[in-house]
Design a protein around this motif. Sequence first.
Motif, PDB file in Angstrom:
ATOM      1  N   SER A 174       0.553  -1.393   0.099  1.00 49.60           N
ATOM      2  CA  SER A 174       0.022   0.072   0.290  1.00 49.60           C
ATOM      3  C   SER A 174       1.008   1.260   0.164  1.00 49.60           C
ATOM      4  O   SER A 174       1.569   1.157   0.763  1.00 49.60           O
ATOM      5  CB  SER A 174      -1.047   0.317   0.980  1.00 49.60           C
ATOM      6  OG  SER A 174      -2.012  -1.208   1.073  1.00 49.60           O
ATOM      7  N   GLU A 175       0.407   2.311  -0.846  1.00 47.62           N
ATOM      8  CA  GLU A 175       1.142   3.569  -0.586  1.00 47.62           C
ATOM      9  C   GLU A 175       1.254   4.402   0.451  1.00 47.62           C
ATOM     10  O   GLU A 175       0.434   4.045   1.503  1.00 47.62           O
ATOM     11  CB  GLU A 175       0.354   4.282  -1.793  1.00 47.62           C
ATOM     12  CG  GLU A 175       0.706   3.697  -3.403  1.00 47.62           C
ATOM     13  CD  GLU A 175      -0.146   2.572  -4.274  1.00 47.62           C
ATOM     14  OE1 GLU A 175      -0.354   2.123  -4.795  1.00 47.62           O
ATOM     15  OE2 GLU A 175      -1.000   2.406  -2.612  1.00 47.62           O
ATOM     16  N   VAL A 176       2.449   5.514   0.941  1.00 43.97           N
ATOM     17  CA  VAL A 176       1.816   6.277   2.272  1.00 43.97           C
ATOM     18  C   VAL A 176       2.315   7.371   1.484  1.00 43.97           C
ATOM     19  O   VAL A 176       2.876   8.291   1.913  1.00 43.97           O
ATOM     20  CB  VAL A 176       3.766   5.970   2.561  1.00 43.97           C
ATOM     21  CG1 VAL A 176       3.284   4.048   3.333  1.00 43.97           C
ATOM     22  CG2 VAL A 176       4.912   5.555   1.722  1.00 43.97           C
ATOM     23  N   GLY A 177       1.787   8.007   0.424  1.00 43.53           N
ATOM     24  CA  GLY A 177       1.243   8.972  -0.181  1.00 43.53           C
ATOM     25  C   GLY A 177       2.421   9.666  -0.853  1.00 43.53           C
ATOM     26  O   GLY A 177       2.874  10.838  -1.021  1.00 43.53           O
ATOM     27  N   GLY A 178       4.039   8.878  -0.920  1.00 41.78           N
ATOM     28  CA  GLY A 178       5.158   9.085  -1.465  1.00 41.78           C
ATOM     29  C   GLY A 178       5.845   9.613  -0.117  1.00 41.78           C
ATOM     30  O   GLY A 178       7.741  10.003  -0.651  1.00 41.78           O
ATOM     31  N   LEU A 179       5.977   9.562   0.840  1.00 44.79           N
ATOM     32  CA  LEU A 179       6.645   9.943   1.878  1.00 44.79           C
ATOM     33  C   LEU A 179       7.916   8.946   2.044  1.00 44.79           C
ATOM     34  O   LEU A 179       7.866   7.629   1.211  1.00 44.79           O
ATOM     35  CB  LEU A 179       5.781  10.102   3.193  1.00 44.79           C
ATOM     36  CG  LEU A 179       3.979  11.223   2.946  1.00 44.79           C
ATOM     37  CD1 LEU A 179       4.141  10.324   4.639  1.00 44.79           C
ATOM     38  CD2 LEU A 179       5.596  11.999   3.601  1.00 44.79           C
ATOM     39  N   ASP A 180       9.058   9.543   2.944  1.00 44.87           N
ATOM     40  CA  ASP A 180       9.562   8.776   3.215  1.00 44.87           C
ATOM     41  C   ASP A 180       9.497   7.671   4.368  1.00 44.87           C
ATOM     42  O   ASP A 180       9.842   7.842   5.610  1.00 44.87           O
ATOM     43  CB  ASP A 180      11.470   9.231   3.412  1.00 44.87           C
ATOM     44  CG  ASP A 180      12.848   8.258   3.581  1.00 44.87           C
ATOM     45  OD1 ASP A 180      12.772   6.957   3.531  1.00 44.87           O
ATOM     46  OD2 ASP A 180      13.431   9.114   3.804  1.00 44.87           O
ATOM     47  N   ALA A 181       9.356   6.178   4.032  1.00 42.06           N
ATOM     48  CA  ALA A 181       8.895   4.512   4.762  1.00 42.06           C
ATOM     49  C   ALA A 181       9.511   4.865   6.765  1.00 42.06           C
ATOM     50  O   ALA A 181       9.091   5.179   7.569  1.00 42.06           O
ATOM     51  CB  ALA A 181       8.228   4.367   4.888  1.00 42.06           C
ATOM     52  N   ALA A 182      10.846   5.492   5.828  1.00 41.02           N
ATOM     53  CA  ALA A 182      12.358   5.091   6.540  1.00 41.02           C
ATOM     54  C   ALA A 182      12.542   6.537   8.171  1.00 41.02           C
ATOM     55  O   ALA A 182      13.029   5.721   9.091  1.00 41.02           O
ATOM     56  CB  ALA A 182      13.165   5.507   6.246  1.00 41.02           C
ATOM     57  N   LYS A 183      11.807   7.152   7.981  1.00 45.66           N
ATOM     58  CA  LYS A 183      11.088   8.339   8.378  1.00 45.66           C
ATOM     59  C   LYS A 183       9.892   8.245   9.537  1.00 45.66           C
ATOM     60  O   LYS A 183      10.188   9.088  10.894  1.00 45.66           O
ATOM     61  CB  LYS A 183      11.249   9.885   7.727  1.00 45.66           C
ATOM     62  CG  LYS A 183      12.435   9.942   7.166  1.00 45.66           C
ATOM     63  CD  LYS A 183      12.348  11.327   6.285  1.00 45.66           C
ATOM     64  CE  LYS A 183      13.757  12.141   5.974  1.00 45.66           C
ATOM     65  NZ  LYS A 183      14.038  12.964   4.946  1.00 45.66           N
ATOM     66  N   PHE A 184       9.263   7.142   9.554  1.00 46.64           N
ATOM     67  CA  PHE A 184       7.656   7.073  10.281  1.00 46.64           C
ATOM     68  C   PHE A 184       8.711   6.536  11.014  1.00 46.64           C
ATOM     69  O   PHE A 184       9.875   5.356  11.400  1.00 46.64           O
ATOM     70  CB  PHE A 184       7.259   5.892   9.619  1.00 46.64           C
ATOM     71  CG  PHE A 184       6.864   5.991   8.119  1.00 46.64           C
ATOM     72  CD1 PHE A 184       5.981   7.717   8.464  1.00 46.64           C
ATOM     73  CD2 PHE A 184       5.991   5.288   7.525  1.00 46.64           C
ATOM     74  CE1 PHE A 184       5.439   8.144   7.098  1.00 46.64           C
ATOM     75  CE2 PHE A 184       5.423   5.738   6.848  1.00 46.64           C
ATOM     76  CZ  PHE A 184       5.189   7.434   6.480  1.00 46.64           C
ATOM     77  N   VAL A 185       7.996   7.057  12.790  1.00 42.90           N
ATOM     78  CA  VAL A 185       7.792   6.785  14.003  1.00 42.90           C
ATOM     79  C   VAL A 185       7.287   5.987  14.350  1.00 42.90           C
ATOM     80  O   VAL A 185       6.289   5.670  14.631  1.00 42.90           O
ATOM     81  CB  VAL A 185       8.125   7.628  14.945  1.00 42.90           C
ATOM     82  CG1 VAL A 185       8.072   7.395  16.449  1.00 42.90           C
ATOM     83  CG2 VAL A 185       9.130   9.212  13.906  1.00 42.90           C
ATOM     84  N   ALA A 186       8.275   4.315  14.979  1.00 48.34           N
ATOM     85  CA  ALA A 186       7.718   3.235  15.778  1.00 48.34           C
ATOM     86  C   ALA A 186       7.437   3.987  17.299  1.00 48.34           C
ATOM     87  O   ALA A 186       8.872   4.455  17.962  1.00 48.34           O
ATOM     88  CB  ALA A 186       8.110   1.822  15.596  1.00 48.34           C
TER      89      ALA A 186
END
Length: 668
Positions: free
Chosen positions: A383-395
């Motif tokens: 699933s797409e994440v709006g073109g965002l850099d998923a590596a910057k998402f916070v867990a």
Amino acid sequence: MRLHAVVPALALALACTLPVLAQTTPVDRKHVDNRVTENLPDIPDALVERLSRYQNTRSASVAGWTRDGCLLVSTRFAETNQVHRVCQPLGMREQLTFYPEPVGELRPAPAQAARDGFWFTRDAGGDEFSQLYWFDAQTRGTTLLSDGKRSRNSGALPSRDGALLAWSSTARNGVDTDVWVRDNRGGQARAVVTEGGSWHPLDFSPDGKRLLVARYVSASETHPGEVDLDSGKLTLFPVDGGKAAFGGFAYAPDGKGVYFVSDEPVDGKPSEFLSLRYHDPASGRLDIVSAGIPWDVEDFEISDDGRHLAYTSNEDGIGKLHVLALPGRTPVALPELPVGVIGGLGFSPDGNRIALTLHAATSPGDAYVIDLAGRSLERWTRSEVGGLDAAKFVAPTLVRYPSFDQVDGKPRTIPAFYYRPAKAAAGGRHPVVINIHGGPEGQALPIFNPGFQFLLNELGVAVLVPNVRGSSGYGKSYLALDNAALREDSVKDIGALLDWIARQPELDSSRVGVTGGSYGGYMVLGSLLHYSDRIRAGVDVVGISDFTTFLTNTEDYRRDLRRAEYGDERDPAMQAVFDRISPLKNAAKINVPLFVAQGRNDPRVPYTEAEQIAAAVRGNGQPVWFLMFDDEGHGFRKKRNSNYFNAASVLFWQRYLLDGERDAGSGQ
């Protein structure tokens, strides 16, 4: 395959007698298109653009297998979630339904059925009077199976050969939820359980002559039984201890024994958690299949060929998958799965593969398939994440903070997921938003939330998601800690969280906001009622503002279910408690800005709950933003509505949490 909701809800013209309140702040009420707003400012184009990529993330949920080895999934490519088909790993998602309203529940036909297709539900404008439909895979035509009127239909369950279909419906009187069975060969339907209360079907016997059913009373009380479909006789099963919670219930492959999930006592000893069990009525044998797992078992599935059983356990909010080879229940080795939350279990028609939905804190839910023989895991959707850099998402990290009471001489601790921004705060400390789940028997889980990620990465706001007392997942004693007269003890858990925030050097205890939906909306109002001196602002989404008016005006089929949890307003002693804890009756104590958002068609928490608290707090001289969508119910399921609400919420936080404006005239 268990019936699976296609989309969770994101984030009644009823009469109430309300006190006339002095409007110390002018009301700027507008009705534009499908939304009503009061004192809500225009949303800047720059903010809409800044939010755009976060609002264009999507997820996919598994609903089951088709007979030709494809997966049915639910996802959104336009305004609402619809049914799609995927036939290979990361293959094309073919859209099958095209409605302006989201598709609700979804159930594929079994491989042995005479016709290929699926059953699904759909309501109108979030009113939850869902109607039941059949989609024929060959003709691509859709047939309405329920009455098409103001009834609620759910829980479609086919027999193994697809000849019969059971479901729950309020069609008989609008109050009780009965179990209906339809003969799919001739189209005749009849109610087979009309005992009163809230009943639902669980499983057909292999020969299709018996049906397991259950009457749900509350999160801690369910009464299972069996219907002989020829005679119509309903036999209730004895419940050890007289009262227990039950989850799934299914016949063993031989049709003689049953597998089920329950917290019934074992050998006279109380059980704190829901465990998977096997019972053979002929011999009286009872086995605890999930023995050794001190957490709730949430779901289980048995393959059509009877060779395997899969179940999931919820271990401190993290999903764990277990597979057993039948009949000996030998554990099957599995590939390593990503850490997250598991849903949508379903065996392929040949029993060799398991499909599931995996949710993680840093990636949206997606469909995966496990090959049992090869011990391999393949991703079927990305699933797409709006073109965002998923590596910057916070867990998040899981923390536990002490509350006001004690257990065995030690402070009771409350679990919470703590999302901390990766970047250091400009002023040295991060502002905080506390997000409180609904239910109240729900549980906050570490799944992907684009709104959280925006707060973290774009605004530098920390997010805390507590599972206050009364949440599921931590045992039945914890679940019962907020029942009836104990309601405000869960609000005290938020007070204890404010204390914990004040002890964290990286958090700014002078800039704390609180948000929540449904029962979480009540928790927002209750927190503002008691801690307005420590909370900057609150966002209440479809929240309860007075338990008496809520119980009086909620839909008839829900009233007794909610009384079992909250208490009975007809009892004078309980009514006195409701008056004492009512945010509406104590609105003068709410001394911070408030944003109230609601769906006009909400059958659970009527829109009058929102209107009355907005008027009361505004009459108290506080800035109040009000938003109501004409085409929504208990939450916002249409993309344009969700986008607008999210943007308005961010603007509210910018104005009242980040900029610190607290006077009544600010921003109005």
